[in-house]
Design a protein around this motif. Structure first.
Motif, PDB file in Angstrom:
ATOM      1  N   LEU A  16      -3.862   6.543  -3.858  1.00  0.00           N
ATOM      2  CA  LEU A  16      -4.779   5.819  -2.979  1.00  0.00           C
ATOM      3  C   LEU A  16      -4.420   6.136  -1.532  1.00  0.00           C
ATOM      4  N   GLU A  17      -5.423   6.570  -0.755  1.00  0.00           N
ATOM      5  CA  GLU A  17      -5.203   6.896   0.655  1.00  0.00           C
ATOM      6  C   GLU A  17      -6.282   6.246   1.509  1.00  0.00           C
ATOM      7  N   LEU A  18      -5.853   5.552   2.559  1.00  0.00           N
ATOM      8  CA  LEU A  18      -6.747   4.943   3.533  1.00  0.00           C
ATOM      9  C   LEU A  18      -6.378   5.516   4.896  1.00  0.00           C
ATOM     10  N   SER A  19      -7.311   6.231   5.509  1.00  0.00           N
ATOM     11  CA  SER A  19      -6.999   6.923   6.759  1.00  0.00           C
ATOM     12  C   SER A  19      -8.008   6.553   7.847  1.00  0.00           C
ATOM     13  N   ASN A  20      -7.505   5.915   8.916  1.00  0.00           N
ATOM     14  CA  ASN A  20      -8.319   5.578  10.083  1.00  0.00           C
ATOM     15  C   ASN A  20      -9.594   4.828   9.706  1.00  0.00           C
ATOM     16  N   CYS A  21      -9.452   3.857   8.810  1.00  0.00           N
ATOM     17  CA  CYS A  21     -10.593   3.027   8.389  1.00  0.00           C
ATOM     18  C   CYS A  21     -10.659   1.774   9.266  1.00  0.00           C
ATOM     19  N   SER A  22     -11.800   1.560   9.909  1.00  0.00           N
ATOM     20  CA  SER A  22     -11.937   0.469  10.867  1.00  0.00           C
ATOM     21  C   SER A  22     -12.188  -0.866  10.180  1.00  0.00           C
ATOM     22  N   ASN A  23     -11.917  -1.928  10.924  1.00  0.00           N
ATOM     23  CA  ASN A  23     -12.177  -3.325  10.539  1.00  0.00           C
ATOM     24  C   ASN A  23     -11.139  -3.920   9.602  1.00  0.00           C
ATOM     25  N   LEU A  24     -10.308  -3.116   8.999  1.00  0.00           N
ATOM     26  CA  LEU A  24      -9.384  -3.628   7.983  1.00  0.00           C
ATOM     27  C   LEU A  24      -8.374  -4.622   8.549  1.00  0.00           C
ATOM     28  N   LYS A  25      -8.245  -5.763   7.861  1.00  0.00           N
ATOM     29  CA  LYS A  25      -7.232  -6.744   8.216  1.00  0.00           C
ATOM     30  C   LYS A  25      -6.347  -7.109   7.034  1.00  0.00           C
ATOM     31  N   GLU A  26      -6.883  -6.919   5.819  1.00  0.00           N
ATOM     32  CA  GLU A  26      -6.110  -7.284   4.632  1.00  0.00           C
ATOM     33  C   GLU A  26      -6.468  -6.352   3.484  1.00  0.00           C
ATOM     34  N   VAL A  27      -5.441  -5.786   2.840  1.00  0.00           N
ATOM     35  CA  VAL A  27      -5.634  -4.890   1.695  1.00  0.00           C
ATOM     36  C   VAL A  27      -4.804  -5.416   0.537  1.00  0.00           C
ATOM     37  N   ASN A  28      -5.476  -5.750  -0.559  1.00  0.00           N
ATOM     38  CA  ASN A  28      -4.797  -6.236  -1.762  1.00  0.00           C
ATOM     39  C   ASN A  28      -4.994  -5.220  -2.881  1.00  0.00           C
ATOM     40  N   ILE A  29      -3.892  -4.710  -3.408  1.00  0.00           N
ATOM     41  CA  ILE A  29      -3.957  -3.631  -4.395  1.00  0.00           C
ATOM     42  C   ILE A  29      -3.303  -4.090  -5.698  1.00  0.00           C
ATOM     43  N   ASP A  30      -4.106  -4.090  -6.758  1.00  0.00           N
ATOM     44  CA  ASP A  30      -3.601  -4.417  -8.087  1.00  0.00           C
ATOM     45  C   ASP A  30      -3.753  -3.168  -8.949  1.00  0.00           C
ATOM     46  N   ALA A  31      -2.758  -2.292  -8.872  1.00  0.00           N
ATOM     47  CA  ALA A  31      -2.806  -1.004  -9.572  1.00  0.00           C
ATOM     48  C   ALA A  31      -1.416  -0.713 -10.123  1.00  0.00           C
ATOM     49  N   PRO A  32      -1.121  -1.169 -11.311  1.00  0.00           N
ATOM     50  CA  PRO A  32       0.245  -1.067 -11.854  1.00  0.00           C
ATOM     51  C   PRO A  32       0.732   0.352 -12.088  1.00  0.00           C
ATOM     52  N   ASN A  33      -0.183   1.324 -12.154  1.00  0.00           N
ATOM     53  CA  ASN A  33       0.220   2.716 -12.388  1.00  0.00           C
ATOM     54  C   ASN A  33       0.104   3.581 -11.141  1.00  0.00           C
ATOM     55  N   LEU A  34      -0.098   2.955  -9.998  1.00  0.00           N
ATOM     56  CA  LEU A  34      -0.195   3.691  -8.743  1.00  0.00           C
ATOM     57  C   LEU A  34       1.135   4.356  -8.411  1.00  0.00           C
ATOM     58  N   LEU A  35       1.078   5.666  -8.113  1.00  0.00           N
ATOM     59  CA  LEU A  35       2.282   6.429  -7.792  1.00  0.00           C
ATOM     60  C   LEU A  35       2.412   6.711  -6.304  1.00  0.00           C
ATOM     61  N   SER A  36       1.281   6.799  -5.600  1.00  0.00           N
ATOM     62  CA  SER A  36       1.326   7.163  -4.186  1.00  0.00           C
ATOM     63  C   SER A  36       0.264   6.394  -3.407  1.00  0.00           C
ATOM     64  N   PHE A  37       0.692   5.778  -2.315  1.00  0.00           N
ATOM     65  CA  PHE A  37      -0.233   5.110  -1.401  1.00  0.00           C
ATOM     66  C   PHE A  37       0.027   5.624   0.008  1.00  0.00           C
ATOM     67  N   GLY A  38      -1.031   6.094   0.657  1.00  0.00           N
ATOM     68  CA  GLY A  38      -0.906   6.579   2.026  1.00  0.00           C
ATOM     69  C   GLY A  38      -1.820   5.819   2.952  1.00  0.00           C
TER      70      GLY A  38
END
Length: 538
Positions: free
Chosen positions: A328-350
């Motif tokens: 999962l990658e989030l790059s220069n995304c506007s308006n974001l204040k809160e990110v909740n991630i429920d992904a038990p098999n996630l290996l990489s977050f950028g």
């Protein structure tokens, strides 16, 4: 012994030697021709032909050259290309790949010459045609792709970039691309708005389609306009689609696994329909509004493993839930204040951010193998928010690396960053990388205080990009070397910073691990972008 090993290598079957050459960079592959007679013969029969006017003439467009000299070199280039292809044809050798990159700013090549080269390559059973043409601004001279490139049954991959035109008569041609697997068109001119749909329909075995910023001839006054729509359906083997600059896209491809999409930025409304691509595994989107995507469309793709969103307009709060998601990658995304991630098999977050404040990022369930990599470009006056942002990544033990670019656009005076403190223990991370520094040396001490109060890294890498980099590196190096004498960086009297537990510092320079620090500093004037790393031993 080395000569014996070289002889054994030279005695390998030619098909194996060709395979070895195909794995090497083009420059290194060329050099093998001087190793031995066997390697010279291997090079002469190497079926991947790559021709570039810039490389042949040994110059860039900015380098001055007399017109007569340009003409002489360009004629030499044309003669070299033709003789090389004729040698393959006359010896009944197969050409697997034909790559031609023309820069018309260095000199003019007639379209007749290019047509002959492509025709000869097709006669040699070419499988890949990679043709790009750069034309200086103000000279809109398009080269019409010869019809032989359409008729060749051997072609499996067609890559066209730049001022190249696919004539409407070709698309109406009764012949189909019976072997084409990969089609890539970038800044190519097409006949009309429906030309690309018709062209794709002639490719029953197509697996990959790339369309980037293509144009069509307008129906009114004949001027060029951007390709507005794309409709893909009935292609059973399609696995990958990459579309840039088309605002109305519809894809019905059950076998599609990878989709990258970017409309014409935010200039006009866009519409993309890919709901029927149920087997999608990778999705990348740029410059789109995703306020409803994550709630309405994301659940429709149960097999999605990679999601990348860049420069997208988001909701203030997003929830991402998936048991299949790995990247999962989030790059220069506007308006974001809160990110909740429920992904038990996630290996990489950028995450890459640019601004005064960054969102709270929470991993509700996470794998023990999860690596979180953060990159932030921030002005110095907002750097004091870094510590709070680091602590707002939950749980904080998932953070792997932090890359910072620090500017000083507001030109403020130095201030004590601990004044607006948050009572937290610095977050432990593996790597801290800084690639940009304030140029005002009076801010150096404050910058270091903020960084060391925000995170506890195993390694710190500094890379010189701007003029203040050299002075900052020298300051940081001296500070570490005299750490027992200098002040610590505790934020509070009742909280001990990691500075007290630092036992040793190991310094390595990218250019040479054995070079001394003084020599490294002197080299920065001649070799910018060099880096120095500090490994901290606690």
């Amino acid at each position: 012994m080395e000569e014996l090993d070289q002889d054994r290598l030279s005695s390998l079957a030619k098909i194996i030697l060709h395979c070895i050459l195909s794995k090497l960079p083009e420059k290194d592959a060329t050099r093998t021709s001087v190793l031995s007679k066997a390697w010279l013969d291997t090079w002469y029969t190497f079926p991947i032909l790559s021709f570039s006017t810039s490389k042949f003439m040994g110059m860039s467009p900015l380098q001055p050259m007399e017109d007569s000299e340009k003409m002489r070199k360009m004629l030499g280039f044309c003669d070299y290309v033709k003789k090389t292809i004729l040698r393959f044809r006359d010896q009944s050798l197969t050409i697997k790949e034909f790559k031609l990159h023309v820069n018309s700013e260095l000199g003019h090549i007639s379209k007749e010459d290019v047509d002959i080269w492509i025709k000869l390559a097709c006669e040699c059973g070419v499988e890949v045609i990679d043709y790009s043409q750069y034309i200086p601004v103000g000279r809109c001279r398009y080269h019409v792709l010869p019809i032989c490139a359409i008729e060749a049954k051997s072609i499996t991959k067609l890559v066209l970039k730049g001022y190249i035109k696919i004539d409407p008569t070709f698309i109406n041609h009764s012949f189909m691309f019976t072997s084409l697997r990969v089609l890539s068109l970038q800044q190519v001119l097409l006949g009309d708005q429906h030309a690309i749909d018709q062209l794709i329909s002639f490719c029953p075995l197509i697996e990959s389609i790339t369309l980037r910023c293509c144009f069509v001839i307008g129906s009114g006054d004949g001027t060029m306009e951007k390709l507005k729509s794309l409709s893909i359906s009935g292609i059973q083997k399609l696995e990958s689609v990459d579309v840039v600059g088309i605002n109305d896209v519809s894809i019905d491809a059950p076998s599609l696994e990878t989709l990258c999409y970017s409309p014409n930025y935010f200039a006009a409304p866009f519409k993309i329909d890919f709901d029927r691509c149920k087997n999608l595994k990778e999705l990348c989107m740029l410059y789109v509004t995703t306020s409803t995507f994550l709630t309405e469309q994301f659940p429709k793709f149960p097999f999605l493993e990679i999601l990348k969103l860049s420069y997208c307009k988001m909701s203030e709060r997003i929830n991402i839930s998936s048991v299949r998601l790995k990247v999962l990658e989030l790059s220069n995304c506007s308006n974001l204040k809160e990110v909740n991630i429920d992904a038990p098999n996630l290996l990489s977050f950028g995450y890459i951010g640019h601004g005064a404040s960054e969102p709270t990022i929470s991993f509700l369930r996470n794998s023990s193998q999860l690596e979180v990599n953060i990159g932030i470009h921030v002005d110095y006056v907002y750097l004091c928010n870094l510590r709070k942002f680091m602590q707002n990544i939950k749980p904080n033990n998932v953070l792997t690396s932090l890359a910072l670019s620090i500017s000083n656009m507001s030109n403020v005076d130095a201030f004590d960053p601990v004044a607006s403190h948050v009572s937290f223990t610095p977050t432990s991370i593996k790597h801290l990388t800084i690639s940009h520094f304030p140029e005002n040396k009076y801010l150096f001490s404050s910058v270091v205080k903020i960084l060391l109060a925000s995170c506890c890294p195993e390694t710190i890498s500094l890379r010189v990009i701007n003029s203040g980099g050299k002075e900052f590196i020298e300051f940081f190096y001296e500070m570490l070397m005299r750490r027992k004498e200098g002040e610590c960086f505790c934020s509070f009297h009742d909280t001990k910073c990691w500075w007290h537990d630092l036992k040793d510092v190991k310094v390595t320079m990218k250019m040479d691990e054995n070079v001394d620090f003084k020599t490294f500093l002197e080299s920065l004037d001649l070799a910018p972008y060099e880096s120095i790393s500090f490994r901290l031993d606690f």
